[in-house]
Design a protein around this motif. Structure first.
Motif, PDB file in Angstrom:
ATOM      1  N   VAL A 296       0.848  -1.191   0.000  1.00 37.31           N
ATOM      2  CA  VAL A 296       0.000   0.000   0.000  1.00 37.31           C
ATOM      3  C   VAL A 296       0.882   1.239   0.000  1.00 37.31           C
ATOM      4  O   VAL A 296       1.876   1.308   0.722  1.00 37.31           O
ATOM      5  N   GLY A 297       0.535   2.207  -0.826  1.00 39.07           N
ATOM      6  CA  GLY A 297       1.311   3.439  -0.904  1.00 39.07           C
ATOM      7  C   GLY A 297       1.032   4.374   0.254  1.00 39.07           C
ATOM      8  O   GLY A 297       0.440   4.012   1.265  1.00 39.07           O
ATOM      9  N   ARG A 298       1.431   5.608   0.102  1.00 36.71           N
ATOM     10  CA  ARG A 298       1.320   6.569   1.201  1.00 36.71           C
ATOM     11  C   ARG A 298      -0.129   6.861   1.563  1.00 36.71           C
ATOM     12  O   ARG A 298      -0.441   7.152   2.712  1.00 36.71           O
ATOM     13  N   SER A 299      -1.036   6.822   0.582  1.00 31.82           N
ATOM     14  CA  SER A 299      -2.418   7.178   0.844  1.00 31.82           C
ATOM     15  C   SER A 299      -3.226   5.943   1.248  1.00 31.82           C
ATOM     16  O   SER A 299      -4.194   5.579   0.604  1.00 31.82           O
ATOM     17  N   GLU A 300      -2.790   5.258   2.329  1.00 33.34           N
ATOM     18  CA  GLU A 300      -3.475   4.049   2.782  1.00 33.34           C
ATOM     19  C   GLU A 300      -4.874   4.409   3.258  1.00 33.34           C
ATOM     20  O   GLU A 300      -5.085   5.376   3.984  1.00 33.34           O
ATOM     21  N   HIS A 301      -5.843   3.589   2.883  1.00 27.81           N
ATOM     22  CA  HIS A 301      -7.239   3.861   3.202  1.00 27.81           C
ATOM     23  C   HIS A 301      -7.593   3.196   4.528  1.00 27.81           C
ATOM     24  O   HIS A 301      -7.187   2.069   4.805  1.00 27.81           O
ATOM     25  N   ASN A 302      -8.403   3.894   5.340  1.00 28.66           N
ATOM     26  CA  ASN A 302      -8.759   3.341   6.648  1.00 28.66           C
ATOM     27  C   ASN A 302      -9.973   2.424   6.534  1.00 28.66           C
ATOM     28  O   ASN A 302     -10.646   2.354   5.510  1.00 28.66           O
ATOM     29  N   ARG A 303     -10.269   1.744   7.637  1.00 26.72           N
ATOM     30  CA  ARG A 303     -11.306   0.724   7.631  1.00 26.72           C
ATOM     31  C   ARG A 303     -12.686   1.313   7.335  1.00 26.72           C
ATOM     32  O   ARG A 303     -13.474   0.719   6.581  1.00 26.72           O
ATOM     33  N   ASP A 304     -12.985   2.460   7.919  1.00 25.19           N
ATOM     34  CA  ASP A 304     -14.297   3.067   7.701  1.00 25.19           C
ATOM     35  C   ASP A 304     -14.507   3.419   6.233  1.00 25.19           C
ATOM     36  O   ASP A 304     -15.596   3.203   5.676  1.00 25.19           O
ATOM     37  N   GLU A 305     -13.468   3.959   5.598  1.00 30.69           N
ATOM     38  CA  GLU A 305     -13.573   4.333   4.187  1.00 30.69           C
ATOM     39  C   GLU A 305     -13.769   3.101   3.311  1.00 30.69           C
ATOM     40  O   GLU A 305     -14.583   3.104   2.383  1.00 30.69           O
TER      41      GLU A 305
END
Length: 510
Positions: free
Chosen positions: A239-248
């Motif tokens: 995963v790159g720098r803009s890792e997505h969180n669980r809620d998203e």
């Protein structure tokens, strides 16, 4: 646009000739010929004009600077988009060379920044960038990905083996390890390198190749300072720098933003569509289309793999049902089952319930399981699920065959329907005898075990033609079609079928 690209290709080739080291070897011969034909005066004239003409030619063919791409303010290097553009170019059908991707990261860069201070770390990064760039050829590209992390595109000019690639990685590390003087302080650095060869890229895109190299870098960092690792198919894309969180991610799954796209599989002998594979994609409302390598690791980390599996299964069966209603004959759709899903005791029952819900025959659902998952499957639950799905009537495909450690006995033990030959064996099969021998051996094993074969990652017509000659059953890859949404897939099949001269004809691929 085509004319401009053609002119650029001509300029590139002319520049390669003008800057070739062996060109200087012709100068003495030219001088002697000038002296024989025109005496000393002509020889002097040629001695003046020849270097001048080379200089003018070099200036006229010099690549134009890229506009509109903001460079890194510290090192002056281009950023990630430029690297992706260069890597993408290596997968183009008219590319002069394939591209290998290296990602280099200075060890303990955050700790080093705290010790040296902002201005000193800037000086260190500029020095490192200059040193590493000096080791590269003019056609290679170095970009800044993050603080202390650099991405590098290397022209794969020859069939470089693993040893040669490792030597190049070591040279990059050597450039970093030379002492740097900062404010009368001697700074010693080390670095980790991850790299990915084009034949190992999960997809024929620059984004997938870069994600693979970053994945290899992640493994190298875990191994310790100064490590080098190559990407292998068992690694998850990083995963790159803009890792997505669980809620998203949960919201995207519930909103239908993350859904399956479909890539056709065709019979190599007739060209007819024999099925398709459901491959997940994320259509983000603001970021646009996001490739799986940029969000699948985050989904796994968030514990949402089973939820993703439910979304893909529902989307795949919905599409199959819709295609049936419109009179489209798609024999089966394949879905990928993760290790997390296999360890759910209720997996086979969940899939059976969904098949009943859509009134779909089980043999129209293909369950793809990675070879390394089967090789490591000693768990009774996972083994029960695989066998229960086979008993139900679902077909079992062994994915990425040849890259893991599954034994031949495993193929029989899990009632495997087909083996999917990994892309690394298919690449250059039309020109490489070693690749041909490897594929022939795999096809012989499959024939002896009475299982079907699917070659994945078929990127050229030459590879497809060779697979026909060798006797492979089915093919899948960009030379046939890229993954596409369900409706686009429907339109593609409707346009593809009329192109076939007969059910026995060799296909004219789209």
């Amino acid at each position: 646009m085509v004319g401009v690209q053609g002119a650029e290709q001509v300029k590139k080739r002319v520049r390669a000739v003008l800057t070739a080291p062996h060109l200087a070897a012709f100068l003495p011969a030219i001088m002697i010929m000038a002296f024989w034909n025109g005496g000393e005066n002509l020889m002097v004239l040629v001695a003046i004009l020849f270097p001048g003409l080379l200089a003018i030619g070099g200036a006229l063919t010099r690549p134009k600077p890229t506009r509109g791409v903001a460079n890194d303010e510290i090192t002056g290097l281009p950023r990630r988009p430029k690297l992706l553009e260069q890597l993408d170019r290596g997968f183009a059908s008219d590319a002069d060379f394939e591209k290998s991707c290296f990602v280099l990261e200075i060890d303990d860069i955050q700790k080093l920044s705290a010790q040296l201070g902002e201005e000193s770390i800037r000086q260190v990064l500029r020095t490192i960038a200059d040193r590493v760039k000096a080791t590269l050829r003019e056609t290679d590209l170095m970009c800044a990905l993050n603080t202390g992390r650099f991405g590098i595109s290397i022209d794969k000019r020859q069939r470089a083996d693993l040893e040669a690639t490792l030597q190049l990685a070591a040279r990059l590390q050597a450039a970093v390890s030379e002492p740097i003087s900062v404010d009368q302080t001697r700074v010693l650095l080390s670095s980790c390198v991850g790299f990915a060869l084009p034949s190992r890229s999960p997809e024929a895109t620059g984004e997938a190749l870069l994600a693979a190299a970053e994945s290899a870098l992640g493994v190298a960092v875990l191994a310790g300072p100064g490590s080098i690792r190559a990407f292998s198919n068992g690694m998850a894309a990083r995963v790159g720098r803009s890792e997505h969180n669980r809620d998203e991610l949960s919201r995207a799954l519930d909103a239908g933003e993350i859904r399956p796209w479909f890539q056709p599989q065709v019979s190599v002998k007739t060209g007819r569509v024999s099925g398709c594979e459901a491959l997940v994609r994320w259509q983000h409302p603001t970021m646009g289309l996001i490739a799986p390598g940029a969000f699948l690791p985050a989904i796994s980390k968030a514990g949402l793999m089973e939820r993703l599996g439910e979304v893909v299964l529902f989307g795949a069966l919905s599409a199959l049902q819709d295609w049936d209603r419109q009179g489209l004959e798609i024999p089966a759709v394949a879905i990928n089952i993760s290790a997390e899903e296999l360890n759910n005791p209720n997996l086979s029952e969940k899939i059976k319930w969904e098949l009943d819900r859509f009134d779909m025959r089980p043999n129209r659902l293909v369950v793809e399981i990675l070879e390394n998952v089967i090789a490591q499957t000693e768990d009774d639950v996972a083994r029960h699920n695989i066998n229960a799905l086979a008993d139900l009537g679902c077909k079992i495909d062994l994915d990425d065959f040849g890259t893991g450690n599954a034994s031949i006995a495993s193929i029989a033990r899990f009632n495997v329907h087909r083996i999917k030959i990994d892309r690394s064996f298919v690449t250059h099969i039309d020109t490489d005898t070693d690749q041909q021998n490897m594929i022939s051996a795999i096809l012989t094993i499959a024939d002896q075990l009475d299982v079907g074969t699917v070659a994945e990652g078929v990127e050229t017509h030459g590879e497809h033609t060779k697979l026909v000659a060798l006797g492979c059953d089915h093919a899948q890859g960009y030379s046939i079609a890229k993954p596409m949404p369900a409706q686009t897939f429907l339109d593609w099949v409707k346009a593809h079928e009329p192109k076939l001269l007969s059910s026995e004809a060799v296909p004219r691929l789209a």
